[in-house]
Design a protein around this motif. Structure first.
Motif, PDB file in Angstrom:
ATOM      1  N   THR A   6      45.064 -42.152   2.988  1.00 32.97           N
ATOM      2  CA  THR A   6      45.428 -40.737   2.937  1.00 32.97           C
ATOM      3  C   THR A   6      44.888 -40.023   1.713  1.00 32.97           C
ATOM      4  O   THR A   6      44.830 -38.803   1.695  1.00 32.97           O
ATOM      5  CB  THR A   6      46.961 -40.560   2.969  1.00 32.97           C
ATOM      6  OG1 THR A   6      47.518 -41.288   1.878  1.00 32.97           O
ATOM      7  CG2 THR A   6      47.534 -41.051   4.266  1.00 32.97           C
ATOM      8  N   ASN A   7      44.480 -40.752   0.694  1.00 33.89           N
ATOM      9  CA  ASN A   7      43.994 -40.101  -0.524  1.00 33.89           C
ATOM     10  C   ASN A   7      42.479 -40.007  -0.603  1.00 33.89           C
ATOM     11  O   ASN A   7      41.944 -39.605  -1.619  1.00 33.89           O
ATOM     12  CB  ASN A   7      44.531 -40.833  -1.753  1.00 33.89           C
ATOM     13  CG  ASN A   7      44.061 -42.278  -1.797  1.00 33.89           C
ATOM     14  OD1 ASN A   7      43.588 -42.812  -0.807  1.00 33.89           O
ATOM     15  ND2 ASN A   7      44.208 -42.910  -2.936  1.00 33.89           N
ATOM     16  N   VAL A   8      41.772 -40.361   0.445  1.00 36.78           N
ATOM     17  CA  VAL A   8      40.309 -40.330   0.427  1.00 36.78           C
ATOM     18  C   VAL A   8      39.802 -38.941   0.833  1.00 36.78           C
ATOM     19  O   VAL A   8      40.415 -38.266   1.659  1.00 36.78           O
ATOM     20  CB  VAL A   8      39.715 -41.425   1.349  1.00 36.78           C
ATOM     21  CG1 VAL A   8      39.904 -41.084   2.806  1.00 36.78           C
ATOM     22  CG2 VAL A   8      38.257 -41.653   1.060  1.00 36.78           C
ATOM     23  N   ARG A   9      38.705 -38.512   0.213  1.00 35.97           N
ATOM     24  CA  ARG A   9      38.058 -37.253   0.600  1.00 35.97           C
ATOM     25  C   ARG A   9      37.069 -37.531   1.715  1.00 35.97           C
ATOM     26  O   ARG A   9      36.359 -38.535   1.684  1.00 35.97           O
ATOM     27  CB  ARG A   9      37.325 -36.641  -0.591  1.00 35.97           C
ATOM     28  CG  ARG A   9      38.278 -36.047  -1.609  1.00 35.97           C
ATOM     29  CD  ARG A   9      37.551 -35.349  -2.737  1.00 35.97           C
ATOM     30  NE  ARG A   9      36.655 -34.331  -2.216  1.00 35.97           N
ATOM     31  CZ  ARG A   9      35.529 -33.970  -2.818  1.00 35.97           C
ATOM     32  NH1 ARG A   9      35.159 -34.512  -3.950  1.00 35.97           N
ATOM     33  NH2 ARG A   9      34.766 -33.033  -2.299  1.00 35.97           N
ATOM     34  N   VAL A  10      36.999 -36.628   2.679  1.00 33.76           N
ATOM     35  CA  VAL A  10      36.088 -36.757   3.813  1.00 33.76           C
ATOM     36  C   VAL A  10      35.262 -35.483   3.889  1.00 33.76           C
ATOM     37  O   VAL A  10      35.809 -34.382   3.997  1.00 33.76           O
ATOM     38  CB  VAL A  10      36.855 -36.960   5.143  1.00 33.76           C
ATOM     39  CG1 VAL A  10      35.881 -37.067   6.306  1.00 33.76           C
ATOM     40  CG2 VAL A  10      37.770 -38.168   5.066  1.00 33.76           C
ATOM     41  N   LEU A  11      33.931 -35.616   3.816  1.00 32.73           N
ATOM     42  CA  LEU A  11      33.027 -34.470   3.934  1.00 32.73           C
ATOM     43  C   LEU A  11      32.135 -34.674   5.147  1.00 32.73           C
ATOM     44  O   LEU A  11      31.532 -35.741   5.315  1.00 32.73           O
ATOM     45  CB  LEU A  11      32.192 -34.317   2.663  1.00 32.73           C
ATOM     46  CG  LEU A  11      32.972 -34.005   1.388  1.00 32.73           C
ATOM     47  CD1 LEU A  11      32.033 -33.952   0.188  1.00 32.73           C
ATOM     48  CD2 LEU A  11      33.720 -32.690   1.524  1.00 32.73           C
ATOM     49  N   ILE A  12      32.027 -33.649   5.960  1.00 34.92           N
ATOM     50  CA  ILE A  12      31.246 -33.733   7.184  1.00 34.92           C
ATOM     51  C   ILE A  12      30.042 -32.802   7.080  1.00 34.92           C
ATOM     52  O   ILE A  12      30.179 -31.638   6.701  1.00 34.92           O
ATOM     53  CB  ILE A  12      32.128 -33.403   8.408  1.00 34.92           C
ATOM     54  CG1 ILE A  12      31.368 -33.520   9.719  1.00 34.92           C
ATOM     55  CG2 ILE A  12      32.737 -32.042   8.307  1.00 34.92           C
ATOM     56  CD1 ILE A  12      32.258 -33.446  10.928  1.00 34.92           C
ATOM     57  N   ALA A  13      28.862 -33.348   7.371  1.00 38.10           N
ATOM     58  CA  ALA A  13      27.639 -32.544   7.395  1.00 38.10           C
ATOM     59  C   ALA A  13      27.623 -31.794   8.725  1.00 38.10           C
ATOM     60  O   ALA A  13      27.673 -32.410   9.782  1.00 38.10           O
ATOM     61  CB  ALA A  13      26.414 -33.436   7.255  1.00 38.10           C
ATOM     62  N   THR A  14      27.571 -30.487   8.673  1.00 39.34           N
ATOM     63  CA  THR A  14      27.664 -29.700   9.905  1.00 39.34           C
ATOM     64  C   THR A  14      26.336 -29.637  10.657  1.00 39.34           C
ATOM     65  O   THR A  14      26.311 -29.304  11.828  1.00 39.34           O
ATOM     66  CB  THR A  14      28.150 -28.275   9.594  1.00 39.34           C
ATOM     67  OG1 THR A  14      27.264 -27.679   8.658  1.00 39.34           O
ATOM     68  CG2 THR A  14      29.559 -28.296   9.040  1.00 39.34           C
ATOM     69  N   LYS A  15      25.254 -29.966  10.013  1.00 35.87           N
ATOM     70  CA  LYS A  15      23.927 -29.927  10.624  1.00 35.87           C
ATOM     71  C   LYS A  15      23.533 -31.340  11.065  1.00 35.87           C
ATOM     72  O   LYS A  15      23.746 -32.296  10.324  1.00 35.87           O
ATOM     73  CB  LYS A  15      22.946 -29.408   9.569  1.00 35.87           C
ATOM     74  CG  LYS A  15      21.601 -29.048  10.059  1.00 35.87           C
ATOM     75  CD  LYS A  15      20.860 -28.369   8.913  1.00 35.87           C
ATOM     76  CE  LYS A  15      19.393 -28.351   9.142  1.00 35.87           C
ATOM     77  NZ  LYS A  15      18.680 -27.783   8.002  1.00 35.87           N
TER      78      LYS A  15
END
Length: 117
Positions: A6-15
């Motif tokens: 629950t403490n992890v950051r998640v970044l999603i590339a939209t392209k």
């Protein structure tokens, strides 16, 4: 089901990215295009053009991990295609990996408790 902490950051590339790239090729994209450190413990999520495949890149403290998933009869739900990244919660990432509509998952914020004696 894969459930990130629950403490992890998640970044999603939209392209969409070239899915022939492996772990180090995706790490180079994180460094060059997102100006971020691919070895920081953040989970980076990449999509294919057809939206039926997904790759997750993350550093687990001992090495680079690359998770790949392909849906057989449907597509992943993705944000609008544009440059940049967007942040997801770990719960939204779990829904995305299951092929569900992650936009319907919302975190509930609760007030931090105080200890009373």
């Amino acid at each position: 089901m894969i459930v990130p902490p629950t403490n992890v950051r998640v970044l999603i590339a939209t392209k969409p990215v070239d899915f022939r790239k492996g772990a180090m090729g995706l790490a180079a994209i994180v460094e060059a295009e997102f100006k971020a450190d691919p070895f920081s413990g953040v989970i980076y999520v990449f999509r294919s053009k057809r939206a039926d495949r997904i790759k997750l890149l993350f550093w687990d403290g001992t090495g680079v991990c690359l998770l790949i998933k392909r849906l057989e009869s449907s597509q992943f739900r993705w944000p609008k295609i544009e440059g940049g990244v967007m942040r997801l919660s770990p719960a939204q990432l779990s829904a995305l990996l299951e092929g569900l509509d992650w936009t319907r998952v919302h975190a509930q914020r609760v007030q931090r408790p105080t200890a009373t004696l």
